[in-house]
Design a protein around this motif. Structure first.
Motif, PDB file in Angstrom:
ATOM      1  N   ARG A  38       0.832  -1.202   0.000  1.00  0.00           N
ATOM      2  CA  ARG A  38       0.000   0.000   0.000  1.00  0.00           C
ATOM      3  C   ARG A  38       0.867   1.251   0.000  1.00  0.00           C
ATOM      4  NH1 ARG A  38      -4.245   0.230   4.579  1.00  0.00           N
ATOM      5  NH2 ARG A  38      -4.761   2.108   3.408  1.00  0.00           N
ATOM      6  N   ALA A  39       1.971   1.213   0.748  1.00  0.00           N
ATOM      7  CA  ALA A  39       2.869   2.365   0.799  1.00  0.00           C
ATOM      8  C   ALA A  39       3.486   2.624  -0.558  1.00  0.00           C
ATOM      9  CB  ALA A  39       3.962   2.128   1.846  1.00  0.00           C
ATOM     10  N   ALA A  40       3.908   1.567  -1.246  1.00  0.00           N
ATOM     11  CA  ALA A  40       4.517   1.730  -2.562  1.00  0.00           C
ATOM     12  C   ALA A  40       3.542   2.395  -3.531  1.00  0.00           C
ATOM     13  CB  ALA A  40       4.969   0.376  -3.096  1.00  0.00           C
ATOM     14  N   ASP A  41       2.251   2.098  -3.366  1.00  0.00           N
ATOM     15  CA  ASP A  41       1.247   2.711  -4.231  1.00  0.00           C
ATOM     16  C   ASP A  41       1.112   4.210  -3.987  1.00  0.00           C
ATOM     17  OD1 ASP A  41       0.716   0.252  -5.351  1.00  0.00           O
ATOM     18  OD2 ASP A  41      -1.011  -0.170  -4.062  1.00  0.00           O
ATOM     19  N   ARG A  42       1.535   4.682  -2.806  1.00  0.00           N
ATOM     20  CA  ARG A  42       1.402   6.099  -2.461  1.00  0.00           C
ATOM     21  C   ARG A  42       2.621   6.922  -2.845  1.00  0.00           C
ATOM     22  NH1 ARG A  42       0.793   4.757   3.256  1.00  0.00           N
ATOM     23  NH2 ARG A  42       1.955   6.675   3.619  1.00  0.00           N
ATOM     24  N   VAL A  43       3.685   6.288  -3.309  1.00  0.00           N
ATOM     25  CA  VAL A  43       4.917   7.008  -3.612  1.00  0.00           C
ATOM     26  C   VAL A  43       4.685   7.966  -4.780  1.00  0.00           C
ATOM     27  CG1 VAL A  43       7.296   6.794  -4.397  1.00  0.00           C
ATOM     28  CG2 VAL A  43       6.392   5.182  -2.719  1.00  0.00           C
ATOM     29  N   ASP A  44       5.058   9.228  -4.591  1.00  0.00           N
ATOM     30  CA  ASP A  44       4.957  10.246  -5.644  1.00  0.00           C
ATOM     31  C   ASP A  44       6.285  10.274  -6.388  1.00  0.00           C
ATOM     32  OD1 ASP A  44       4.663  12.429  -7.251  1.00  0.00           O
ATOM     33  OD2 ASP A  44       4.177  13.848  -5.650  1.00  0.00           O
ATOM     34  N   THR A  45       6.305   9.676  -7.579  1.00  0.00           N
ATOM     35  CA  THR A  45       7.551   9.610  -8.348  1.00  0.00           C
ATOM     36  C   THR A  45       7.779  10.861  -9.192  1.00  0.00           C
ATOM     37  OG1 THR A  45       6.438   8.485 -10.187  1.00  0.00           O
ATOM     38  CG2 THR A  45       7.401   7.095  -8.452  1.00  0.00           C
ATOM     39  N   GLY A  46       6.858  11.814  -9.129  1.00  0.00           N
ATOM     40  CA  GLY A  46       7.014  13.043  -9.907  1.00  0.00           C
ATOM     41  C   GLY A  46       7.596  14.188  -9.124  1.00  0.00           C
ATOM     42  N   ARG A  47       7.861  13.957  -7.839  1.00  0.00           N
ATOM     43  CA  ARG A  47       8.366  15.027  -6.977  1.00  0.00           C
ATOM     44  C   ARG A  47       9.501  14.481  -6.122  1.00  0.00           C
ATOM     45  NH1 ARG A  47       4.577  18.547  -2.814  1.00  0.00           N
ATOM     46  NH2 ARG A  47       6.251  19.748  -1.832  1.00  0.00           N
ATOM     47  N   ALA A  48      10.596  15.217  -6.048  1.00  0.00           N
ATOM     48  CA  ALA A  48      11.738  14.771  -5.249  1.00  0.00           C
ATOM     49  C   ALA A  48      11.368  14.705  -3.771  1.00  0.00           C
ATOM     50  CB  ALA A  48      12.919  15.721  -5.450  1.00  0.00           C
ATOM     51  N   HIS A  49      11.981  13.772  -3.064  1.00  0.00           N
ATOM     52  CA  HIS A  49      11.766  13.635  -1.626  1.00  0.00           C
ATOM     53  C   HIS A  49      13.129  13.607  -0.944  1.00  0.00           C
ATOM     54  CE1 HIS A  49      10.787  11.936   2.283  1.00  0.00           C
ATOM     55  NE2 HIS A  49       9.531  12.286   2.061  1.00  0.00           N
ATOM     56  N   SER A  50      13.218  14.271   0.199  1.00  0.00           N
ATOM     57  CA  SER A  50      14.519  14.432   0.870  1.00  0.00           C
ATOM     58  C   SER A  50      15.174  13.099   1.182  1.00  0.00           C
ATOM     59  CB  SER A  50      14.356  15.258   2.147  1.00  0.00           C
ATOM     60  OG  SER A  50      13.438  14.645   3.040  1.00  0.00           O
ATOM     61  N   LEU A  93      24.177   9.407  -1.460  1.00  0.00           N
ATOM     62  CA  LEU A  93      25.044   8.470  -0.732  1.00  0.00           C
ATOM     63  C   LEU A  93      25.272   7.168  -1.494  1.00  0.00           C
ATOM     64  CD1 LEU A  93      23.923   8.928   2.980  1.00  0.00           C
ATOM     65  CD2 LEU A  93      25.867   9.932   1.780  1.00  0.00           C
ATOM     66  N   GLY A  94      24.777   7.099  -2.743  1.00  0.00           N
ATOM     67  CA  GLY A  94      25.058   5.931  -3.564  1.00  0.00           C
ATOM     68  C   GLY A  94      24.095   4.780  -3.388  1.00  0.00           C
ATOM     69  N   GLY A  95      22.888   5.047  -2.833  1.00  0.00           N
ATOM     70  CA  GLY A  95      21.891   4.000  -2.672  1.00  0.00           C
ATOM     71  C   GLY A  95      21.176   3.696  -3.982  1.00  0.00           C
ATOM     72  N   LYS A  96      20.105   2.912  -3.873  1.00  0.00           N
ATOM     73  CA  LYS A  96      19.391   2.481  -5.080  1.00  0.00           C
ATOM     74  C   LYS A  96      17.893   2.734  -5.007  1.00  0.00           C
ATOM     75  CE  LYS A  96      18.888  -2.366  -3.590  1.00  0.00           C
ATOM     76  NZ  LYS A  96      19.090  -2.053  -2.178  1.00  0.00           N
ATOM     77  N   ASP A  97      17.421   3.322  -3.912  1.00  0.00           N
ATOM     78  CA  ASP A  97      15.981   3.497  -3.718  1.00  0.00           C
ATOM     79  C   ASP A  97      15.560   4.939  -3.990  1.00  0.00           C
ATOM     80  OD1 ASP A  97      15.332   0.785  -2.893  1.00  0.00           O
ATOM     81  OD2 ASP A  97      16.510   1.240  -1.105  1.00  0.00           O
ATOM     82  N   HIS A  98      15.587   5.314  -5.256  1.00  0.00           N
ATOM     83  CA  HIS A  98      15.228   6.670  -5.653  1.00  0.00           C
ATOM     84  C   HIS A  98      14.745   6.637  -7.101  1.00  0.00           C
ATOM     85  CE1 HIS A  98      19.642   6.094  -6.223  1.00  0.00           C
ATOM     86  NE2 HIS A  98      19.310   6.462  -7.451  1.00  0.00           N
ATOM     87  N   TYR A  99      14.256   7.780  -7.547  1.00  0.00           N
ATOM     88  CA  TYR A  99      13.698   7.887  -8.888  1.00  0.00           C
ATOM     89  C   TYR A  99      14.435   8.970  -9.674  1.00  0.00           C
ATOM     90  CZ  TYR A  99      10.060   5.062  -6.788  1.00  0.00           C
ATOM     91  OH  TYR A  99       9.391   4.053  -6.143  1.00  0.00           O
ATOM     92  N   GLN A 100      14.088   9.094 -10.950  1.00  0.00           N
ATOM     93  CA  GLN A 100      14.764  10.063 -11.802  1.00  0.00           C
ATOM     94  C   GLN A 100      14.653  11.479 -11.247  1.00  0.00           C
ATOM     95  OE1 GLN A 100      16.741   9.390 -14.330  1.00  0.00           O
ATOM     96  NE2 GLN A 100      17.229  11.566 -14.591  1.00  0.00           N
ATOM     97  N   VAL A 101      13.507  11.808 -10.688  1.00  0.00           N
ATOM     98  CA  VAL A 101      13.321  13.156 -10.149  1.00  0.00           C
ATOM     99  C   VAL A 101      14.278  13.415  -8.977  1.00  0.00           C
ATOM    100  CG1 VAL A 101      11.460  12.482  -8.547  1.00  0.00           C
ATOM    101  CG2 VAL A 101      11.568  14.823  -9.419  1.00  0.00           C
ATOM    102  N   ASP A 102      14.576  12.371  -8.203  1.00  0.00           N
ATOM    103  CA  ASP A 102      15.516  12.507  -7.088  1.00  0.00           C
ATOM    104  C   ASP A 102      16.953  12.621  -7.592  1.00  0.00           C
ATOM    105  OD1 ASP A 102      13.378  12.012  -5.112  1.00  0.00           O
ATOM    106  OD2 ASP A 102      13.421   9.986  -5.950  1.00  0.00           O
TER     107      ASP A 102
END
Length: 270
Positions: A7-19, A27-36
């Motif tokens: 349910r949380a994954a369905d709420r993720v806004d991939t059109g807006r950067a999140h801190s 920091l070189g992670g993998k859990d982000h989107y193009q906007v980030d």
């Protein structure tokens, strides 16, 4: 938790950067989107030392948590603004010192909740739980099942507020922190980091404007303003300082002060 994660994954806004996701990207992670990626790249262009600064902030969290568990005997922690699970997480640090330690993780980012199972891999003797809540609503945190189930308010608690206070704007900032501290018993501790432009004002100012332009306004504090968050508490040596200067690991070269835009301290509730 698996259903909540979906349910949380369905709420993720991939059109807006999140801190949290920008932090993960830098920091070189993998859990982000193009906007980030775009946001993080723009911020690093404004201040190339930003990754150094972010690593120093997380290293402070590790040292502060280890100090509280090892030297102060703290066995339970409340981690506000957990962010994405990047090992070692808080419970891994403190349970290495005290296997029976309990940790309540708190965040309101859907992608953090989607990955929260990684935060719940406690040592068998200890406990971890996750609360999907906003720091700006302390009542929800304090009233959450995770808070009630994990934390014994008859014993000291380590309240960790790492890399969060600059995203809580006045006049909310001090009341929010005081409300989180209010239920904690004497002998508990606050470990916090506070963003500042004292050491690289032009560069950090540009980064702050980039955050604001992307919908993430922040308040950068002077040393005096940062110190005010610890009013009424007993600071642990060396007191309030840039995060890389708080009990640094012996033998490790210190980062340049101009590359660190965060004050940090650990303080005891009398």
């Amino acid at each position: 938790m698996a259903y909540e994660a979906r349910r949380a994954a369905d709420r993720v806004d991939t059109g807006r950067a999140h801190s949290a996701r920008v932090y993960d990207f830098i920091l070189g992670g993998k859990d982000h989107y193009q906007v980030d990626i775009e946001a993080g790249a723009a911020m690093c262009a404004e201040w190339p030392a930003l990754p150094v600064h972010m690593r120093a902030n997380r290293a402070f969290m590790h040292r502060a948590a280890r100090y509280l568990a090892r030297e102060e005997g703290v066995r339970q922690f409340l981690d506000i603004g957990t962010g994405l699970p990047t090992s070692p997480n808080l419970h891994e640090i403190v349970q290495a010192e005290r296997p029976d330690a309990g940790v309540v993780y708190v965040d309101n980012d859907p992608i953090v909740l989607a990955h929260a199972e990684a935060l719940l891999t406690s040592a068998p003797e200890g406990r971890t739980a996750y609360a999907d809540a906003d720091m700006r609503d302390p009542g929800t945190i304090i009233g959450s099942p995770a808070f009630r189930d994990i934390l014994d308010l008859g014993e000291p608690v380590g309240l960790m507020v790492i890399g969060m206070l600059h995203f809580v704007l006045p006049p909310e900032d001090h009341p929010v922190l005081r409300r989180l501290l209010a239920p904690l018993p004497p002998g508990s501790f606050l470990a916090a980091t506070i963003g500042t432009a004292d050491f690289a004002p032009q560069e950090v100012g540009r980064v702050a404007r980039e955050y604001e332009r992307r919908g993430m306004p922040m308040a950068l504090r002077t040393r005096a303003q940062a110190a005010a968050f610890f009013d009424g508490l007993d600071l642990v040596e060396p007191g309030l300082c840039q995060v890389h200067r708080w009990r640094p690991e012996p033998g490790r070269p210190l980062d340049d002060d101009r590359d660190i835009a965060m004050y940090g301290a650990v303080a005891r509730i009398p």
